[in-house]
Design an enzyme around this catalytic site. Sequence first.
Site, PDB file in Angstrom:
ATOM      1  N   HIS A   1       0.999  -0.968  -0.116  1.00 31.69           N
ATOM      2  CA  HIS A   1      -0.281  -0.348   0.314  1.00 31.69           C
ATOM      3  C   HIS A   1       0.981   1.103  -0.140  1.00 31.69           C
ATOM      4  O   HIS A   1       0.218   2.490   0.060  1.00 31.69           O
ATOM      5  CB  HIS A   1      -1.088   0.537   1.236  1.00 31.69           C
ATOM      6  CG  HIS A   1      -0.447  -0.078   2.648  1.00 31.69           C
ATOM      7  ND1 HIS A   1      -0.085  -0.701   3.497  1.00 31.69           N
ATOM      8  CD2 HIS A   1      -0.417   1.879   3.118  1.00 31.69           C
ATOM      9  CE1 HIS A   1       0.544  -0.284   4.042  1.00 31.69           C
ATOM     10  NE2 HIS A   1       0.037   1.181   4.646  1.00 31.69           N
TER      11      HIS A   1
ATOM     12  N   GLU B   1       3.487   5.241  -3.181  1.00 29.58           N
ATOM     13  CA  GLU B   1       3.432   6.767  -3.013  1.00 29.58           C
ATOM     14  C   GLU B   1       5.157   6.869  -1.931  1.00 29.58           C
ATOM     15  O   GLU B   1       6.291   8.450  -2.223  1.00 29.58           O
ATOM     16  CB  GLU B   1       2.805   7.738  -1.652  1.00 29.58           C
ATOM     17  CG  GLU B   1       2.404   8.331  -1.254  1.00 29.58           C
ATOM     18  CD  GLU B   1       1.308   9.347  -0.026  1.00 29.58           C
ATOM     19  OE1 GLU B   1       1.470   7.762   0.445  1.00 29.58           O
ATOM     20  OE2 GLU B   1       1.693   9.923   0.323  1.00 29.58           O
ATOM     21  N   ASP B   2       6.390   6.276  -1.407  1.00 30.90           N
ATOM     22  CA  ASP B   2       7.456   6.327  -0.628  1.00 30.90           C
ATOM     23  C   ASP B   2       7.970   5.473  -1.945  1.00 30.90           C
ATOM     24  O   ASP B   2       9.390   6.044  -1.353  1.00 30.90           O
ATOM     25  CB  ASP B   2       7.219   5.210   0.468  1.00 30.90           C
ATOM     26  CG  ASP B   2       6.127   6.082   0.865  1.00 30.90           C
ATOM     27  OD1 ASP B   2       5.458   7.163   0.766  1.00 30.90           O
ATOM     28  OD2 ASP B   2       5.553   5.604   2.311  1.00 30.90           O
TER      29      ASP B   2
HETATM   30 MN    MN Z   1       0.742   3.325   5.111  1.00 31.54          MN
END
Ligand code: MN
Length: 737
Positions: free
Chosen positions: A78, A82-83
Amino acid sequence: MSKQKEVTKEMFFNEVAKYISDPQSIAMINKAYDFAQKAHEGQLRKSGEPYFIHVLNVAYILATLTAGPQTICAGLLHDTMEDCGVTFEEIETNFDHDIATLVEAVTKIGSLKFKDEKEYLAANHRKIFIAMAKDVRVIIIKLVDRLHNMRTLMYQPEEKQKKISSETLQVYAPIAHRLGLAEIKNELEDLSFLYLDPQKYHEIAHLLENKKSERQAIVNQMIVNLDHLLSDKKIEYRIFGRSKHIYSIYRKMITKNKRFDEIFDLYAIRIITKNELNCYEILGYIHNAYKPINGRLKDYIAMPKMNMYQSLHTTVLDGNGNIFEVQIRTEEMDMVAEMGIAAHWAYKEGKYNSAAEQKEIENKLGWFHDMISMMNESKLAHPTEFMSQIKKDIFEANVYVMTPKGRIIELQNGSTPLDFAYRVHTEVGHNAVGAIVNGALVPLDTVLKTGDVVQIKTSKQSNGPSEDWLKIVKTTTARNKIRAFLMKKENDMRSEMIAKGEKYYSDEVKRRNLDEKLFLDKSKLETIYGQLNINNYDELMYAVANKSISIAQIVEKLQKNKNTSMADNESLTKMIQEKQAKKDKRSKVSTSGVIVEGISSMMVNLAGCCMPVYGDEIVGYISKGQGVKVHRKDCPNIINEKNRLIKVMWNPQQQETQYDSWLRLDAQDYNYLINDIVTMLAQYKVSLYGIKSESLPDKVNTFVEIKVKVKDLEQLQTLMANLKKIEAVNEVTRITK
Ligand code: MN
């Protein structure tokens, strides 16, 4: 909150193996595990732990909720978009389209900013959140993600702790509640409360701890008794005690205005049995053996709650004056109660031949459709009602539109660009000359839809709102702002006219060489108002300016009055004085408007506690040295008095008195509440004499106490009924001080 064990790879796969055995699914989960571990390599959390620990925890919690293999994989992955800069395509190629879509949705929802609490209402955030998620699995992953972040919040700086906690309390906990994820909701609430109000949190936790063993003993005894009662009845059952979570105790203390021990008087027992029939049987045996408290029996089996919760609730007394709340339900109902929607979502191998099939079903249906099918499966009573409520909640009541910068603005359904403009800023509304919706110029009365990007064209040269705008706008705030503008404009114009009239008049007096002492003296002018059919100086000058009264008329009337006015004035003054005296005398008789036979009305006063108003059922209380205090019949302060009560009645001749009354409004969505209340009072011509308000720590629920003056019960009841119509208001009650 129990102390969290550190999750290991072994624990995670053991948890998964409890309900997933298909080798293909296990292989995919293994692959996601390695993929995520590699992607997050070298990244550390604030705690100093590897970032992957967070991801593993999220996946582990999902496994305890028996989520399907795709959801588990999406949980592991998840944060990779984003990261770690992993792309949609990478996940799609390595896994499948479904998992990539889930991860993308979780990422997108995470970037929704819930910054400006003042401007948007928390409840609407939840609606946007749910509406955007579309797939319930996304919400569950996001909730679990937030849960783990809350569990590790101690590593964040204080300011961030408070911000995240308040967002959790306002947005995430209510969603968890809506989905019936009771355990997650409770933990989110308690953790938020711990950071938002550590002192209160520890106070309650301490009280709970103190009473623990004593309470445990009472509950254990009841369990033994119930076991004895049911053991020979050929029913399968389990009985256990339940504990309340800290935030729910706190909320009850605030909303019900009760002390800790008053709330904690209640002991909680739960009985789990095999089927519905057993539930009712057990209820019967319990009611036979213990005295049930009236009105506390709730049959949520026949009438499930909105979040699909089912159970029987009853409250009974044991022989020693202890009160027990007993919940009776089946295993399945218990699972729904604890895990909510996740229980329905639970991945059941064998039920679907392959994960692909499950995926297909999920893809085909939006999440609301899923709800319908789940409701049908579980044979709940009113699926259509439930659905129409949710649809109304989310899609019909409001539209969500955006500014070009992506700020979400929530408006009533049917709103137009003008409503939008006024919501952005009053001046934007006043200066609006056109609107651009989704890039195209549209008329100001265009009805907006959810998702529209709206831009308002303004001009300083605009003439401002006109009467026509009142027909275009839908929201009360916009309408009020337009009205205020129009009124001010009219007033400004009026003042201009009055000034113009004044100047013209005095110029004319000078030009005609008239006696200025007579013609410019306001008190002299006063004497001719009646003859000219006007009420005051301003009206006279306005009439002069628009030429509806001529200078010649004024001159003629003034000269005619010149000699007689003195006498007239004197008699007028006398008349006014007499009138005033009469009025004073009358009001000295009594302000209560209550008749007590044989007692001077001077000695009768209305009680300050229950504040009766004309028309209430009343009773008199003979107080020591203070005459008769008039209470409402049901006032708790006199309910136990017998000897000092006396019959009293309202004086039908006296209705001029205004009666004080305090009302309490329990409401949610604080923002426009006060404005709505004041508007409502103005509409019913009731003045406001006092206001007190406090919002509960979830910042969603609030109560407001207002003091009003009314002429009788009828007016008060009408007012109360209409206050209740305010959208945010749940309850309106008269209060006793
Ligand atoms: Mn998270």
